[in-house]
Structure formats: C-alpha cells, structure tokens
Design a protein around this motif. Structure first.
Motif, PDB file in Angstrom:
ATOM      1  N   THR A   1       0.659  -1.155   0.056  1.00 13.69           N
ATOM      2  CA  THR A   1      -0.379   0.000   0.065  1.00 13.69           C
ATOM      3  C   THR A   1       0.710   1.072   0.136  1.00 13.69           C
ATOM      4  O   THR A   1       0.435   2.414  -0.288  1.00 13.69           O
ATOM      5  N   ASP A   2       2.098   1.061   0.131  1.00 11.89           N
ATOM      6  CA  ASP A   2       3.076   2.421   0.180  1.00 11.89           C
ATOM      7  C   ASP A   2       4.438   1.885   0.241  1.00 11.89           C
ATOM      8  O   ASP A   2       4.701   0.846   0.691  1.00 11.89           O
ATOM      9  N   SER A   3       5.193   2.722  -0.505  1.00 14.53           N
ATOM     10  CA  SER A   3       6.677   2.204  -1.116  1.00 14.53           C
ATOM     11  C   SER A   3       7.307   3.287  -1.248  1.00 14.53           C
ATOM     12  O   SER A   3       7.018   4.041  -2.260  1.00 14.53           O
TER      13      SER A   3
ATOM     14  N   THR B   1       5.021  -0.544   3.112  1.00 13.28           N
ATOM     15  CA  THR B   1       3.845  -1.122   3.788  1.00 13.28           C
ATOM     16  C   THR B   1       3.239  -2.165   3.331  1.00 13.28           C
ATOM     17  O   THR B   1       2.683  -1.996   2.074  1.00 13.28           O
TER      18      THR B   1
ATOM     19  N   ASP C   1      -0.147  -4.758   3.462  1.00 11.12           N
ATOM     20  CA  ASP C   1      -1.649  -5.105   4.138  1.00 11.12           C
ATOM     21  C   ASP C   1      -1.891  -6.442   3.718  1.00 11.12           C
ATOM     22  O   ASP C   1      -2.207  -6.771   2.423  1.00 11.12           O
TER      23      ASP C   1
ATOM     24  N   THR D   1      -1.431  -4.625   9.134  1.00 13.92           N
ATOM     25  CA  THR D   1      -0.556  -3.991   8.357  1.00 13.92           C
ATOM     26  C   THR D   1       0.930  -4.240   8.790  1.00 13.92           C
ATOM     27  O   THR D   1       1.025  -4.247  10.264  1.00 13.92           O
ATOM     28  N   ILE D   2       1.983  -4.167   8.180  1.00 15.30           N
ATOM     29  CA  ILE D   2       3.309  -4.150   8.494  1.00 15.30           C
ATOM     30  C   ILE D   2       4.447  -3.555   7.897  1.00 15.30           C
ATOM     31  O   ILE D   2       3.898  -3.335   6.608  1.00 15.30           O
ATOM     32  N   HIS D   3       5.410  -2.804   8.484  1.00 18.46           N
ATOM     33  CA  HIS D   3       6.460  -2.031   7.630  1.00 18.46           C
ATOM     34  C   HIS D   3       7.634  -3.188   7.195  1.00 18.46           C
ATOM     35  O   HIS D   3       8.147  -3.839   8.073  1.00 18.46           O
TER      36      HIS D   3
ATOM     37  N   ARG E   1      11.372  -3.219   5.863  1.00 16.69           N
ATOM     38  CA  ARG E   1      12.534  -2.014   6.085  1.00 16.69           C
ATOM     39  C   ARG E   1      13.770  -2.650   5.355  1.00 16.69           C
ATOM     40  O   ARG E   1      14.280  -3.894   5.923  1.00 16.69           O
TER      41      ARG E   1
ATOM     42  N   GLU F   1       7.362  -4.521  12.472  1.00 17.99           N
ATOM     43  CA  GLU F   1       8.298  -4.361  11.086  1.00 17.99           C
ATOM     44  C   GLU F   1       8.947  -5.516  11.012  1.00 17.99           C
ATOM     45  O   GLU F   1       9.186  -6.293  11.904  1.00 17.99           O
TER      46      GLU F   1
END
Length: 688
Positions: A68-70, A83, A85, A90-92, A94, A126
């Motif tokens: 959902t996010d990069s 991120t 989902d 959700t989880i990050h 890294r 994360e």
C-alpha cells in the motif's frame, strides 16, 4: 525463495556462470554426488501463511499481502520502507540495501509473499530485510521445508538450491550396499538424501537438528562405513607388502644397550618392547602406534627398537616435528648408542653447506646407522643405503601431506621399512576404532618410579604479581622455572602478553638471575645455546613459546607458568605440564587466564585441574575439539567426518566396523564403489 539481498542478483549466475562454478569448486562441490551430499544447515518453513493479526513479535512468519506504500526515506540513512496489508493488519518492511529491481517488485499495488522475523518498531511492527517475491493470487505454497545451505558470498542460496536439486536428480544414488549390510530400519540412500534436502513440514525439526532421524543415521552409517573400509583396505594392502625380517640376537645390540642403561625398564616398557620386537621379526611391515603419557619413557623404547634394526644390518630413521625435540632425541640416543659403536647422523632444515653434505653422504653410504632429524629426513636429496625402520615422534604434529610423503618415500624399494609412530597424546578408544583402525597400538600405561605428581592451579591474570613472587621463592631454593607464552611478538589481532615482553618483565623482577628467551624464530645455534644453559642449571627461568612442548627434560624444573592458558588446546596444556615433575621435587603448574572465559576455555582449565591421566585428558579433548587435532587433520584441508560424531555415534561406528569386514570379504566390488563414492581421492589422507 530469493532474499532481498540476493533477489536482484538472481540473474548473476546466468551472466557469469564461471564465478559461481569457481565458488562451487572452491567448496569442493565438483561431482553431482558432492552436491547431493551438501546438506542444509537449517530449514525455513514456507509451507504455510500466517495472518498478521495472529503473528507474534519475535517469531519468524510468512505473510502475503498487497503493497500500500513504498518509498525511499533518509532518516537517518537511505532506506526503502514498504507497507504491506494482508487484510487482517499492516506491517512495515525495511531495507537498508536495495536495488531498482527490489523497488519494482515492491511497488504499490503488487501482491508479495514475505518471510522474516516480526519486531516491534518505532512506527509499529516491522520486518527488517525479509525475503520476498511477487506472487499471483492463490499461488501454491511450498510442499516441503525450504533448505538453507552452507555457502559463500559468491554463491547465492537461490543458485545453490537449483544446483543441488538438479544434481540430486542426476547423481548416481542407486544402492551399492547389499541389504544385509545396512542396519535394519534405515531408508535407502536416495530416500534419505531426498528427505534431508526437502523434509515434509510435519517432520520433527528436533530430529533433523540433532541428526537422530533415520535419514541422518543412514548417511552417518554410509560415511563411517567408507572410512572403515578405507582403513581396512590400507591394513590388508600393507599385509601384502614385504619388509626385512629383523631378528633379535642373543647378546646382540639390544641386550648390550639394556645392560648399559643407567636405569631399569618398567614392566609396561618391557611389554611394549616385546610387542615391537615380535613385529620386527616378521616379514611384513610393522605399522604400530606407541602411545604413552608424558614422561612414560617412549624414547628408550624407540632406542631399543632401533638397536634391533641396526643389529640386523639395517638403518633406522627417527623424525621429530621440531628441531628442539629432534635434538633432545639426538643427544639421548648418541649418549646411549655411540658408546656401543653405532654411527648417528643429524639432519635438519637449518643445516647448510659442507656439514649437510657430509651427513647426506654418511646416510647414503650406510655409515650412519641411525639418522635423527626433523622432516628434512624425508626430503628428496636424502637417500638411505638400507632403511629398515622409520620412527615418527609426535606423529599427529606432522601434516597429512608430510606423512603421505614419508609413506611414499618408504615404498621406493622392494622391501618396505617397518614404521613405529609415537605419541604422548593418548588416542581415545573411539579414535583408535576409526582413524587408527589400521594400526596396532602399544600402550605404556605406567610412569617410571620417582616421578612426583604435579599440582595444577588456575588463576586469572590479575594474580600475575603473586605468581612472580612464587618464582622468586622457587629460584631462591635452587629450582628452575618455565614461563610459556602463546605469541612471540605484538599482535594487533590478539592482545596477548608476548614472550619478548614477559622476558623483559621477569629479567627486571629477577635482576640477580639469568632469564632466557626461546622461540621458534630464533636461529638453531641460539636455541641450542639457550637450552644448554637451562639444562645445565645456569639459567633459572626460561620464557618460551610452545617450542618446549615436548621432549625437553630438565629434572630440576619445578614450576611451569602457562600464560593465556585458555588459548591452548587441552592436549597441548597436558604436554606443557609434563615438562615439570620430572625429578623428585614437588612441582606446580600455574594456568593464567584472561577473563571472560568461553565455555570451551572453562572446560579445558577444569579438566587440567581435575586430572593428570593422559587418557582422560584425551577423552575430554576429543569431546571439546573433535578428532582433527589428534590426527593432524587440519592440514588436509578437509574435515574427516562431516556427518557422524565419534562420541554420539559409537554404536554406528561398531556396526560400520563389522559391516566393513563382511563387505570386503564377500562383496569387494561393492566395497570399492562405496569408498569411491564417499571419499574420492581423500582416502589417501585417511591412510597417512
């Protein structure tokens, strides 16, 4: 599954296959069977997905979801933060090192499957550097656990997994062994290997990790059987060779030497001399190991064996690992044998010019009946007139290549010389049954009378001043002291007190006494001068590296200090301790260590304080370090047992011993094929 660190390099092996091939060869993975026997270090479970809502911190989990996010962030350093989902949470993700291909795979809207350890982070849960791959909805999961192989930086897991999987299909894994030879209840070799490379997810991970699963036991049995067969073949090959029969004459050189000795032999010494004499009278080569604890009197046994060979008209060679030890033997043997008319030659690497040439000529024309020296004795230019007996002292201290060279040198003529190897490191029973299976073993299990037990004390190095005070007391009584250090000069890697520094410190602390320094880099003449002063009693303290480990005999020395004792092996500590307690004086060995101690260090020092029995020391050393040190195995460049453990798998060792005899007697072709499969060219190392 590729990891984040390797997924962008998946194509690297295809672009530069030679780099991966070179890496495979460097690891010894040349044949298909080598790859098939390259077993996983551990396994990853990629057979199931976990919902993020059910996953716990600290656990390794495999999850699948939509990105959902990069974005690339700079806080505090450049990193890729993604991120994910999965519909439940959700989880990050890294990444501190990443490539454009990673960003493409992890772009917004992509479905990815991720595996890694869940941690609590500043912005929520994360995973740092998880493994990942893009998947389609409903993509099948792995059906078996995913292997993680031992590898190098030049060989990505993904490439190695493919190489192993294809080799496993090609490798000739048909059953070589007749069914009656294999212990009951074990799978075939093919089944065992397929299982260990790709175990089912329901298998007990504990039985894989402790290697007790039947598949592991099949591999261990096969490996031990190859090793036992190799030893048995060597023994039988040797039995077909011919050697000079060396009779013991009544009133001969051996009896004259016995009469001239200033002491009587112990019962144990008499027994082993008789065992050796019986071997020497036979027409096939003796291949015997003479073992005895430190100070048990092996040198005089060697001298009596030499006397038998010389009396029968043959030459004898004695090879020792260091010049100091060779010189100790030389002086003792000259003192015993020269008065009886025996010509003794001295050969070492440091000899040069005319002196060396004169010695070589005496060896070649036979006027040197006994030749003593270091590995210089087996150099190409050394030609014996009539070599009948070779003696190797501290044989495990020679590299495998050196021992092979000696064997090859001994096979030059129609008759092979007899071989007697000596060791002050007693061989534990499990090793005697495996790596020394082709040797006859004689044991001196009795110390000469008059030896005093050595008290062993263990201190941290902050007690250094008290130890120096004790040295003052000892030298004031007319006694002598050894101080052993592990290094010669400053090392940037290891912050150890070195021999040179200690010598300066002790010289200052004992201004009215002579303090000597001895190490391996000194010229031979200088070493000889230092040893002469110490042996003669003029020098009170000798600061040395481990060059004094074996053979040095100064009965007046009553205190041994070993600095950084945690850095030495257990058998080496026992050898060093054996330099004191050689007279009637009560003796002490002080082990100085630098805290904190590792578990191995604690085990070694505890064993030294608790026992003086060389066999018990050897048993504990085998537990702590494995067989390599006993065998001089490190120099071979290959571990001698990859799967089996001599301590844990003793029942399998015994089964393999029994099976090897049956196989060699009843199925010689199967025996040869089995050794070729498992050992290739390494079987020569086992015979060395």
């Amino acid at each position: 599954m590729p990891t984040a660190a390797t997924s962008s390099r998946d194509s690297a092996p295809r672009r530069d296959k030679s780099a991966a091939q070179r890496a495979l060869e460097k690891m010894g993975l040349v044949r298909d069977i080598d790859l098939a026997l390259h077993l996983p270090l551990r396994y990853e479970d990629e057979t199931r997905l976990v919902r993020l809502a059910d996953a716990r911190e600290g656990e390794t989990a495999q999850v699948e979801g939509i990105v959902t996010d990069s974005q690339v962030q700079f806080r505090p350093r450049r990193q890729l933060v993604v991120t994910l989902d999965d519909g439940s949470d959700t989880i990050h993700l890294r990444f501190f090192s990443f490539y454009p291909s990673h960003q493409k795979t992890l772009s917004v809207g992509r479905r990815v499957r991720v595996r890694g350890e869940l941690r609590g982070g500043f912005l929520g849960r994360e995973m740092v550097h998880p493994s990942f791959k893009a998947v389609e909805p409903g993509a099948p999961l792995a059906e078996a656990l995913t292997p993680v192989y031992p590898t190098t930086a030049q060989l990505p897991q993904a490439y190695l997994r493919k190489a192993v999987a294809s080799a496993l299909e090609r490798a000739p894994l048909d059953e070589i062994l007749p069914a009656h030879v294999v212990p009951p209840g074990l799978p075939t070799l093919r089944e065992a290997l397929h299982f260990l490379h790709h175990p089912r997810p329901d298998v007990s991970v504990a039985t894989l990790e402790d290697r007790s699963h039947p598949a592991w036991r099949r591999l261990k049995f096969e490996e031990l059987l190859a090793q036992q067969l190799s030893q048995l073949q060597a023994q039988r090959e040797r039995a077909r060779l011919r050697a000079p029969a060396l009779p013991v004459r009544e009133g001969g050189l051996q009896e004259r030497l016995l009469a001239a000795l200033p002491f009587s032999l112990t019962e144990a010494q008499r027994r082993v001399v008789e065992e050796i004499a019986r071997d020497l009278q036979r027409g096939q080569p003796m291949h015997r190991l003479l073992q005895g604890d430190v100070g048990s009197g092996k040198t005089v046994v060697a001298a009596l064996a030499a006397a038998i060979a010389i009396d029968a008209g043959w030459q004898c060679a004695l090879m020792a690992p260091t010049e100091i030890l060779a010189e100790q033997h030389f002086h003792k043997l000259v003192g015993w044998l020269e008065p009886l008319g025996v010509g003794v030659a001295w050969l070492t690497g440091s000899q040069k010019g005319k002196a060396r040439q004169a010695m070589l000529e005496r060896v070649a024309d036979g006027s040197a009946q006994l030749v003593v020296g270091t590995h210089a004795v087996i150099q190409d230019q050394v030609q014996f007139a009539k070599l009948g007996l070779a003696l190797i002292d501290e044989q495990h201290r020679f590299g495998v290549a050196q021992r092979l060279r000696l064997r090859q040198k001994l096979q030059d003529g129609p008759l092979e010389p007899h071989l007697l190897m000596m060791s002050a490191t007693p061989i534990p029973r499990t090793l005697a049954m495996t790596y020394y299976a082709d040797l006859d073993v004689s044991t001196i299990d009795e110390l000469p009378p008059g030896r005093t037990p050595v008290v062993t004390k263990v201190f941290a190095d902050d007690k250094r001043e008290q130890v120096i005070a004790r040295i003052r007391e000892e030298v004031a009584r007319g006694r002598q002291v050894y101080w052993v250090c592990p290094l010669i000069e400053e090392s940037e890697v290891l912050d150890l007190q070195n021999a040179t520094e200690t010598h300066a410190q002790l010289s200052q602390a004992l201004p009215d006494r002579m303090v000597g320094l001895l190490h391996g880099r000194m010229p031979a003449a200088e070493k000889a001068a230092v040893m002469s002063l110490f042996a003669g009693g003029q020098m009170s303290v000798l600061v040395a590296t481990t060059v004094i480990e074996v053979g040095v005999d100064v009965p007046n020395a009553s205190l041994m200090v070993i600095e950084h004792a945690e850095r030495f092996g257990l058998s080496q500590l026992h050898q060093l301790r054996g330099r004191v307690g050689r007279g009637a004086v009560a003796s002490v060995c002080v082990l100085l260590y630098t805290p904190p101690l590792s578990d191995t260090g604690k085990a070694r020092l505890k064993a030294m304080a608790e026992t003086h029995d060389g066999f018990e020391i050897a048993r504990r050393d085998l537990e702590i370090r494995g067989p390599g040190e006993f065998l001089g195995a490190r120099q071979s460049g290959a571990p001698l047992l990859r799967f089996a453990d001599l301590q844990e798998d003793l029942p399998l060792v015994q089964q393999a011993r029994h099976a090897a005899r049956r196989l060699l007697d009843q199925h010689p072709r199967a025996a040869a094929a089995h050794v070729a499969r498992w050992l290739g060219g390494k079987s020569e190392y086992l015979k060395a």
